[in-house]
Write an enzyme that holds these catalytic residues in place. Structure first.
Site: not given
Length: 542
Positions: A112-113, A276, A278, A280-281, A375
């Site tokens: 992710s982030h 981010d 991947d 999703d943010r 998300k």
């Protein structure tokens, strides 16, 4: 030729809220990846001949792990694998591919982030057939299997050419390398009024999107520039890199500081956004104003009807427990349900599948809807653009009007990162031990009304998730929340969430940290953060 390889278990393969995350050298240990992937396959049933989606955010070790996963999927009896070209698939795009192709599930490779590189972070997450993260009963089964696994299956075959779109065979399994962007972009075009957004850009509207050298770069170029007509290079840092250009791909005010400073300058464009690692943010910034994720969720919900995909209204709104109550006030006015869940997108899946909620959000910059089961950073950006195109107001005007209508929830999150694990656990344990004694006591004029450790019972399947965060509520509606994050790879991250509701519009222009100063001081006195961590200030304030 299928090979059955003997192996020995590792003891540390327990998935967190978003899968298994460790440093790259941990994943590079002998059979570490193979053990975890085989544990996934051993923990689910009925996949023979079915479709599996595989992709990741392009970070270091992504391509190697994809080749391993493809071979193991073939050896374990999957009938088809869909993999993004170049090994690239944003998390929401992977969720959409699973749903569109009625796949059995998907393996998403991302942390992710978190930062990427040879000594940085990597992750493997399993998503189920609805496109969402595996529920706890499956992740617990995966962990249990990982502790006793003694063999895995793979197939002896050359690597798949991930850079060439097309179909090939691997044993009895079909491998399709697909355009990672096209299906997702087509879905966005169905949800939003692209004609109105095009007209806005044609009229001189300017924006900047920082892809942070992460997965959403190709998506942003295709959608914002090619389909919507935004100026070339509207999407900055748009080429995904294995180490994200040496930066931390977390769209917050620390790691996207350049974007923030641009948006606060005299020459700021009309709109700024980022996503981010991947995809999703999201980070939303207007000219002269940062929109908190909690406020963004509330504003998107209040205005979603302006987009074609949501013109019929919302079924409900769901938010994670630490997210501010701003969305609650929107739900109340709209006469729809509001659901408070633990942190982790998997908790929204049942609500979305059952039709209880349409839009969901977390204070950690995650927002999405029932179009996928993750998300979705670009989705949030596009809904903001749709709202701006219809209302023809600035971000600042839209936010201040919202506050005047619903009241303002002053809100901030203080993160204490990489805290020694025992110290973090001790802090939380001591807090839990005194919860029953706190109600009725006062701290510098703030009277504590309630104190508990949040427990959630899923309204759809009745499952219970306990110990999800400590809530301290004060008379008047203010609150402080303490919880340990499950998204890091080393030590513990203590997150402290501080919130104050202010209905008086004449008091809506106070600087956030000043408006929350007495609550911030109360958090220190209640939890003894400095005593337990040795930290006098948070690592990150958002």
């Amino acid at each position: 030729m299928i090979s059955i390889i003997d192996t020995t278990p590792y003891t540390d393969q327990k998935p967190g809220t978003s899968g298994l995350r460790k440093k790259v050298p941990v994943f590079q240990q002998e059979n570490y990846v193979e053990n975890f992937i085989q544990s996934i396959f051993d923990s689910v049933a009925g996949y023979r001949g079915e479709t599996l989606v595989i992709g990741g955010d392009g970070r270091y070790f992504n391509r190697e792990t994809i080749q391993t996963a493809i071979r193991m999927a073939a050896a374990n009896g999957f009938g088809r694998v869909l993999v993004g070209q170049g090994g690239i698939l944003s998390t929401p795009a992977a969720s959409h591919l699973i749903r569109k192709n009625r796949a059995f599930g998907g393996i998403i490779l991302s942390a992710s982030h978190n930062p990427g590189g040879p000594d940085e972070d990597f992750g493997i997450k399993y998503n189920v057939g609805n496109g969402g993260p595996a529920p706890e009963k499956i992740t617990e089964a995966i962990y249990a299997r990982s502790r006793e696994i003694d063999r895995y299956a793979t197939i002896d075959a050359p690597d798949i050419d991930l850079d060439k779109i097309g179909t090939s065979q691997l044993g009895e399994m079909t491998v399709e390398v697909v355009d990672p962007v096209a299906d997702y972009a087509d879905l966005m075009e169905k949800l939003f009024d692209f004609d109105a957004i095009r007209d806005m850009f044609a009229g001189g509207f300017r924006m900047v999107f920082d892809a942070m050298h992460a997965v959403t770069g190709p998506y942003a170029v295709e959608i914002l520039e090619n389909r919507l007509g935004a100026q070339p290079r509207t999407a900055r840092n748009s080429v995904p890199l294995e180490d994200f250009g040496g930066h931390h791909p977390d769209p917050n005010l620390v790691h996207a500081r350049d974007l923030y400073e641009l948006m606060m300058s005299e020459n700021a464009p009309d709109f700024g956004a980022a996503s981010d690692g991947d995809g999703d943010r999201n980070l939303i910034i207007g000219k002269g104003i940062f929109v908190t994720p909690s406020d963004s969720l509330a504003i998107l919900a209040a205005n979603a009807h302006l987009a074609p995909g949501y013109s019929g209204g919302l079924k409900g709104i769901a938010r994670s427990m630490p997210t501010s109550a701003a969305a609650d006030r929107v739900a109340e006015k709209l006469g729809i349900g509001i659901y408070e869940t633990p942190t982790g997108w998997k908790f929204f899946g049942n609500l979305l599948d059952a039709g209880h909620a349409t839009i969901c959000g977390e204070e950690s910059a995650g927002t999405g809807s029932d179009h996928v089961r993750e998300k979705d950073g670009l989705w949030a950006v596009l809904l903001w653009l749709n709202i701006l195109a219809v209302r023809r107001e600035s971000v600042l005007d839209i936010v201040t009007t919202h506050w005047a209508t619903f009241g303002r929830n002053y809100y901030s999150r203080h993160d204490y990162e990489a805290v020694e694990t025992d110290s973090a656990n001790t802090l939380m344990d001591e807090l839990r031990a005194k919860l029953s004694t706190l109600p009725g006591t006062s701290i510098d004029g703030l009277t504590i009304e309630s104190a508990d450790d949040f427990s959630y019972q899923d309204p759809v399947d009745g499952s219970v998730s306990a110990n999800q965060g400590i809530r301290i509520g004060f008379v008047g509606g203010s609150r402080i929340v303490f919880r340990l994050s499950g998204t890091g790879t080393s030590g513990g991250t203590i997150r402290v969430y501080i919130e104050r509701y202010e209905p008086d519009a004449s008091k809506h222009d106070v600087e956030t940290q000043k408006a929350l100063a007495d609550l911030i001081a109360a958090a220190e006195k209640i939890a003894g953060i400095r005593k337990h961590t040795g930290r006098s200030t948070p690592s990150v304030i958002t």
